[in-house]
Design a protein around this motif. Structure first.
Motif, short mmCIF file in Angstrom:
data_model
loop_
_atom_site.label_atom_id
_atom_site.label_comp_id
_atom_site.label_asym_id
_atom_site.label_seq_id
_atom_site.Cartn_x
_atom_site.Cartn_y
_atom_site.Cartn_z
N ALA A 48 -46.65 107.41 48.36
CA ALA A 48 -46.55 108.02 49.68
C ALA A 48 -45.11 108.25 50.09
O ALA A 48 -44.80 109.18 50.82
N ASP A 74 -50.26 109.87 59.01
CA ASP A 74 -49.90 109.17 57.77
C ASP A 74 -48.48 109.52 57.34
O ASP A 74 -47.70 108.66 56.91
N ARG A 79 -49.71 120.21 50.24
CA ARG A 79 -50.75 119.18 50.12
C ARG A 79 -51.81 119.55 49.10
O ARG A 79 -52.32 118.70 48.37
N THR A 94 -54.78 108.61 50.89
CA THR A 94 -54.57 108.25 52.29
C THR A 94 -55.57 107.20 52.74
O THR A 94 -56.58 106.95 52.09
N SER A 132 -60.71 108.88 51.14
CA SER A 132 -60.11 107.55 51.03
C SER A 132 -60.59 106.78 49.81
O SER A 132 -59.94 105.83 49.38
N LEU A 148 -53.65 113.23 58.45
CA LEU A 148 -52.53 113.36 57.52
C LEU A 148 -51.20 113.39 58.24
O LEU A 148 -50.18 112.90 57.73
N GLY A 208 -51.20 104.45 55.41
CA GLY A 208 -52.34 104.43 56.32
C GLY A 208 -52.14 103.39 57.39
O GLY A 208 -51.16 102.64 57.37
#
Length: 312
Positions: free
Chosen positions: A87, A112, A56, A104, A23, A109, A133
């Motif tokens: 995002a 999210d 990812r 994030t 983060s 994940l 988030g």
């Protein structure tokens, strides 16, 4: 159920260090405080799990239609990365794009992505969601990707050689100089990547880093079972993919193990289909072997363990 791990600071370790969830916050202000948890296998239970991990972690430019249970007639596309590492964004047409390689703000994940999806389906055309988030999207619930996807549907991935798909002037206008410059900068650092396909082969990707070529293969098996099978092959001298190849090791990503091989850079990606298919058949046999490991296989397993790293 996804595996959740509460992250605690080991004795003597600085709680002011960066949080391992990525983060950007200090550990004590993120997963070292409160009741939040990191889901170590966020895409568990989805047929698309391996491809989601690849999107990812290492696919540079790729897209796939998201197999939703109900999109309400909207087109939703999953992307490796969006401009500005957003995002989500909504095209002027109303089509929604979700980014995988993003900053994030939670340890899950899957949640999210579900939040970004809900935002995109409700947002105005032409808008973007920079960060996703809890409490950042106006969507604060327990929905996860597993709740909205067809769990049995694989991803129909398209790998792109550049980021030209970022530009979609549906209104007929020409992209601005700033937009073109952004695409040009992204294209300058892209590494050629192609899927390697064959019977029994899924989520295997060839990549040319500029100095070496590699095969990265996201595997769905539990780590202990997969490592035991790889050890059996190693003990027989069958862990390579042919002449000029070398098993380089593996990395863990989102609860799965990703074996990596060094390849002959002179060979085209398509030439690895047969070697990888042949290896897949041998690996399946090794995975089916439930006999205790021999002493040679145990030594091979211990050697392989020294070639594993974990990605956050």
């Amino acid at each position: 159920m996804a595996k959740k791990t509460r992250v605690a600071a080991p004795a003597g370790e600085n709680p002011r260090r960066p949080c391992p969830c990525g983060s950007g916050k200090r550990f004590k202000a993120c997963h070292g405080a409160g009741d939040d948890v990191i889901v170590t296998r966020p895409f568990e239970g989805l047929a698309a799990e391996c491809d989601l991990v690849a999107l990812r972690e290492f696919l540079p430019s790729a897209t796939a239609p998201l197999p939703l249970k109900d999109a309400g007639g909207r087109t939703v596309t999953l992307a490796s990365v969006l401009p500005g590492a957003s995002a989500a964004l909504v095209r002027p047409s109303g089509d929604v794009l979700l980014g995988m390689q993003v900053q994030t703000r939670s340890g899950d994940l899957s949640a999210d992505l579900a939040r970004a999806l809900a935002w995109g389906l409700a947002a105005e055309p032409g808008t973007a969601l920079p960060v996703v988030g809890p409490n950042l999207t106006g969507v604060d619930d327990a929905t996860r990707l597993q709740d909205v996807l067809d769990a049995d549907a694989p991803l129909d991935l398209t790998l792109h050689s550049d980021f030209a798909w970022w530009v979609a002037p549906e209104d007929g206008s020409e992209p601005t100089a700033e937009v073109l410059a952004t695409v040009e900068r992204a294209n300058a650092v892209i590494m050629p990547t192609e899927a390697v396909t064959g019977e029994g082969v899924r989520a295997a990707y060839w990549v040319d880093t500029g100095t070496k070529a590699h095969l990265r293969w996201v595997r769905p098996e539990p780590e202990d079972r997969l490592v035991a099978a790889l050890a059996r092959l190693q003990a027989r001298g069958q862990l390579g993919l042919g002449e000029g190849t070398k098993y380089a090791g593996s990395f863990r990503a989102h609860g799965l193990l990703v074996p990596v091989w060094d390849l002959d850079r002179e060979m085209h990606a398509s030439e690895w289909s047969k070697p990888v298919t042949d290896f897949a058949a041998g690996l399946e046999q090794a995975l089916a072997d439930t006999a205790p490991l021999t002493s040679d296989e145990r030594r091979a397993r211990d050697a392989l363990a020294g070639k594993q790293v974990t990605l956050r």
